[in-house]
Design a protein around this motif. Structure first.
Motif, PDB file in Angstrom:
ATOM      1  N   GLY A 102       0.737  -1.040   0.097  1.00  0.00           N
ATOM      2  CA  GLY A 102      -0.043  -0.070   0.084  1.00  0.00           C
ATOM      3  C   GLY A 102       0.941   1.291  -0.154  1.00  0.00           C
ATOM      4  N   PRO A 103       0.307   2.205   0.196  1.00  0.00           N
ATOM      5  CA  PRO A 103       1.336   3.515   0.223  1.00  0.00           C
ATOM      6  C   PRO A 103       2.462   3.351   1.629  1.00  0.00           C
ATOM      7  N   PHE A 104       3.680   3.688   1.051  1.00  0.00           N
ATOM      8  CA  PHE A 104       4.823   3.669   1.768  1.00  0.00           C
ATOM      9  C   PHE A 104       4.670   4.429   3.113  1.00  0.00           C
ATOM     10  N   GLN A 105       4.688   3.652   4.362  1.00  0.00           N
ATOM     11  CA  GLN A 105       4.638   4.724   5.668  1.00  0.00           C
ATOM     12  C   GLN A 105       5.783   3.991   6.662  1.00  0.00           C
ATOM     13  N   ALA A 106       6.259   4.856   7.155  1.00  0.00           N
ATOM     14  CA  ALA A 106       7.227   4.503   8.133  1.00  0.00           C
ATOM     15  C   ALA A 106       6.951   5.527   9.672  1.00  0.00           C
ATOM     16  N   THR A 107       6.581   4.193  10.531  1.00  0.00           N
ATOM     17  CA  THR A 107       6.330   4.578  11.911  1.00  0.00           C
ATOM     18  C   THR A 107       7.414   4.140  12.788  1.00  0.00           C
ATOM     19  N   VAL A 108       7.322   4.737  14.169  1.00  0.00           N
ATOM     20  CA  VAL A 108       8.138   4.679  15.311  1.00  0.00           C
ATOM     21  C   VAL A 108       7.143   4.630  16.406  1.00  0.00           C
ATOM     22  N   GLY A 109       6.780   3.799  17.142  1.00  0.00           N
ATOM     23  CA  GLY A 109       5.577   3.680  18.079  1.00  0.00           C
ATOM     24  C   GLY A 109       4.431   3.789  17.458  1.00  0.00           C
ATOM     25  N   GLN A 110       3.843   4.919  18.015  1.00  0.00           N
ATOM     26  CA  GLN A 110       2.660   5.461  17.444  1.00  0.00           C
ATOM     27  C   GLN A 110       2.560   6.753  16.363  1.00  0.00           C
ATOM     28  N   SER A 111       4.048   7.139  16.145  1.00  0.00           N
ATOM     29  CA  SER A 111       4.007   8.346  15.417  1.00  0.00           C
ATOM     30  C   SER A 111       4.618   7.819  13.985  1.00  0.00           C
ATOM     31  N   GLU A 112       3.797   8.586  12.868  1.00  0.00           N
ATOM     32  CA  GLU A 112       4.344   8.459  11.571  1.00  0.00           C
ATOM     33  C   GLU A 112       5.585   9.362  11.326  1.00  0.00           C
ATOM     34  N   ILE A 113       6.354   8.878  10.702  1.00  0.00           N
ATOM     35  CA  ILE A 113       7.621   9.740  10.191  1.00  0.00           C
ATOM     36  C   ILE A 113       7.127  10.508   9.149  1.00  0.00           C
ATOM     37  N   THR A 114       7.297  12.121   9.234  1.00  0.00           N
ATOM     38  CA  THR A 114       7.319  13.113   8.430  1.00  0.00           C
ATOM     39  C   THR A 114       8.308  13.572   7.535  1.00  0.00           C
ATOM     40  N   TRP A 115       8.363  13.315   6.183  1.00  0.00           N
ATOM     41  CA  TRP A 115       9.525  13.554   5.646  1.00  0.00           C
ATOM     42  C   TRP A 115       9.753  15.001   5.025  1.00  0.00           C
ATOM     43  N   ARG A 116      10.877  15.299   5.491  1.00  0.00           N
ATOM     44  CA  ARG A 116      11.338  16.803   4.822  1.00  0.00           C
ATOM     45  C   ARG A 116      11.344  16.941   3.427  1.00  0.00           C
ATOM     46  N   THR A 117      11.815  15.755   2.565  1.00  0.00           N
ATOM     47  CA  THR A 117      11.671  15.649   1.175  1.00  0.00           C
ATOM     48  C   THR A 117      11.045  14.499   0.677  1.00  0.00           C
ATOM     49  N   ILE A 118      10.503  14.370  -0.394  1.00  0.00           N
ATOM     50  CA  ILE A 118       9.960  13.068  -0.946  1.00  0.00           C
ATOM     51  C   ILE A 118      11.258  12.249  -1.140  1.00  0.00           C
ATOM     52  N   LYS A 119      12.294  12.692  -1.692  1.00  0.00           N
ATOM     53  CA  LYS A 119      13.281  11.941  -2.134  1.00  0.00           C
ATOM     54  C   LYS A 119      13.848  11.065  -1.005  1.00  0.00           C
ATOM     55  N   ALA A 120      13.915  11.688   0.235  1.00  0.00           N
ATOM     56  CA  ALA A 120      14.394  10.968   1.395  1.00  0.00           C
ATOM     57  C   ALA A 120      13.443   9.896   1.675  1.00  0.00           C
ATOM     58  N   ARG A 121      12.183   9.888   1.480  1.00  0.00           N
ATOM     59  CA  ARG A 121      11.507   8.685   1.693  1.00  0.00           C
ATOM     60  C   ARG A 121      11.685   7.864   0.607  1.00  0.00           C
ATOM     61  N   ASP A 122      11.875   7.985  -0.787  1.00  0.00           N
ATOM     62  CA  ASP A 122      11.922   7.289  -1.615  1.00  0.00           C
ATOM     63  C   ASP A 122      13.348   6.618  -1.604  1.00  0.00           C
ATOM     64  N   LEU A 123      14.350   7.157  -0.877  1.00  0.00           N
ATOM     65  CA  LEU A 123      15.600   6.506  -0.628  1.00  0.00           C
ATOM     66  C   LEU A 123      15.625   5.592   0.304  1.00  0.00           C
ATOM     67  N   LEU A 124      14.772   5.721   1.397  1.00  0.00           N
ATOM     68  CA  LEU A 124      14.671   4.564   2.235  1.00  0.00           C
ATOM     69  C   LEU A 124      13.660   3.677   1.482  1.00  0.00           C
ATOM     70  N   ALA A 125      12.775   3.843   0.831  1.00  0.00           N
ATOM     71  CA  ALA A 125      12.009   2.778   0.179  1.00  0.00           C
ATOM     72  C   ALA A 125      13.000   1.952  -0.870  1.00  0.00           C
ATOM     73  N   TYR A 126      13.833   2.543  -1.543  1.00  0.00           N
ATOM     74  CA  TYR A 126      15.030   1.804  -2.133  1.00  0.00           C
ATOM     75  C   TYR A 126      15.644   1.144  -1.331  1.00  0.00           C
ATOM     76  N   LEU A 127      16.200   1.516  -0.374  1.00  0.00           N
ATOM     77  CA  LEU A 127      17.186   0.600   0.568  1.00  0.00           C
ATOM     78  C   LEU A 127      16.276  -0.308   1.187  1.00  0.00           C
ATOM     79  N   ILE A 128      15.085  -0.328   1.530  1.00  0.00           N
ATOM     80  CA  ILE A 128      14.265  -1.324   1.881  1.00  0.00           C
ATOM     81  C   ILE A 128      13.989  -2.402   0.817  1.00  0.00           C
ATOM     82  N   HIS A 129      13.772  -1.949  -0.221  1.00  0.00           N
ATOM     83  CA  HIS A 129      13.507  -2.882  -1.595  1.00  0.00           C
ATOM     84  C   HIS A 129      14.997  -3.714  -1.401  1.00  0.00           C
TER      85      HIS A 129
END
Length: 192
Positions: free
Chosen positions: A8-35
């Protein structure tokens, strides 16, 4: 624990808090690395995958900026946990404190193998239900990169197969309404 939801839509959470991305590409970088979890990748490969149409000098600069942003966001959420590691010129995720729904889905799929659940219809039904419930949508839905298409299609085919098996299980248990719901999900995903 950093929980990553890739189905589904990519989400990263720690505890109950969803991580808010300062840049979309930082999120995409994490997605690439988890891939690529478990497989180190070079900066050049990452840049080619996330910034394919940029000149190398500019894309390397963007890579370092977004890697910094990724580390900063994770540090704010998890303290000094070093998420992205570098070894021999290759980057990889430190998986010690990561939970990923894709891994959980794959584990449940293995549990649903007929040879594992021979003559255990309740356990099969339970594993199928859990696996299907984890599949909230296409793999890394909303991200549009060629490198994820093969995995997206593979996981989608697995989910459709599980839905089919779940429908058959419901029919055997005399629950046609639940079977119809599964089959409608298959049809809405793949009308052909």
């Amino acid at each position: 624990l950093l929980e990553l939801r890739c189905l589904g839509p990519f989400q990263a959470t720690v505890g109950q808090s969803e991580i808010t991305w300062r840049t979309i590409k930082a999120r995409d970088l994490l997605a690439y690395l988890i891939h690529h979890r478990g497989r180190p990748v070079t900066k050049e490969k990452i840049v080619e995958a996330i910034w394919p149409d940029m000149d190398p000098e500019h894309s390397f600069s963007l890579f370092h900026t977004n890697l910094y942003q990724l580390r900063k966001v994770v540090k704010a959420a998890m303290g000094n946990y070093q998420l992205v590691k570098l070894s021999s010129g290759q980057y990889f995720l430190n998986l010690d404190q990561i939970s990923c729904d894709t891994d959980q889905f794959e584990q449940l799929v293995r549990l649903t193998k007929p040879e594992k659940l021979k003559n255990q219809p309740e356990e099969e039904l339970n594993a199928l239900q859990k696996a299907v419930s984890l599949y909230r949508g296409d793999y890394l839905e909303g991200l549009d990169y060629p490198w994820l298409e093969t995995e997206r299609e593979r996981l989608n085919r697995i989910c459709l197969s599980l839905l089919d098996r779940l429908a058959r299980s419901y029919l055997q248990l005399g629950k046609p309404d639940l079977a119809i719901s599964c089959l409608q999900s298959i049809l809405s995903d793949n009308p052909l």
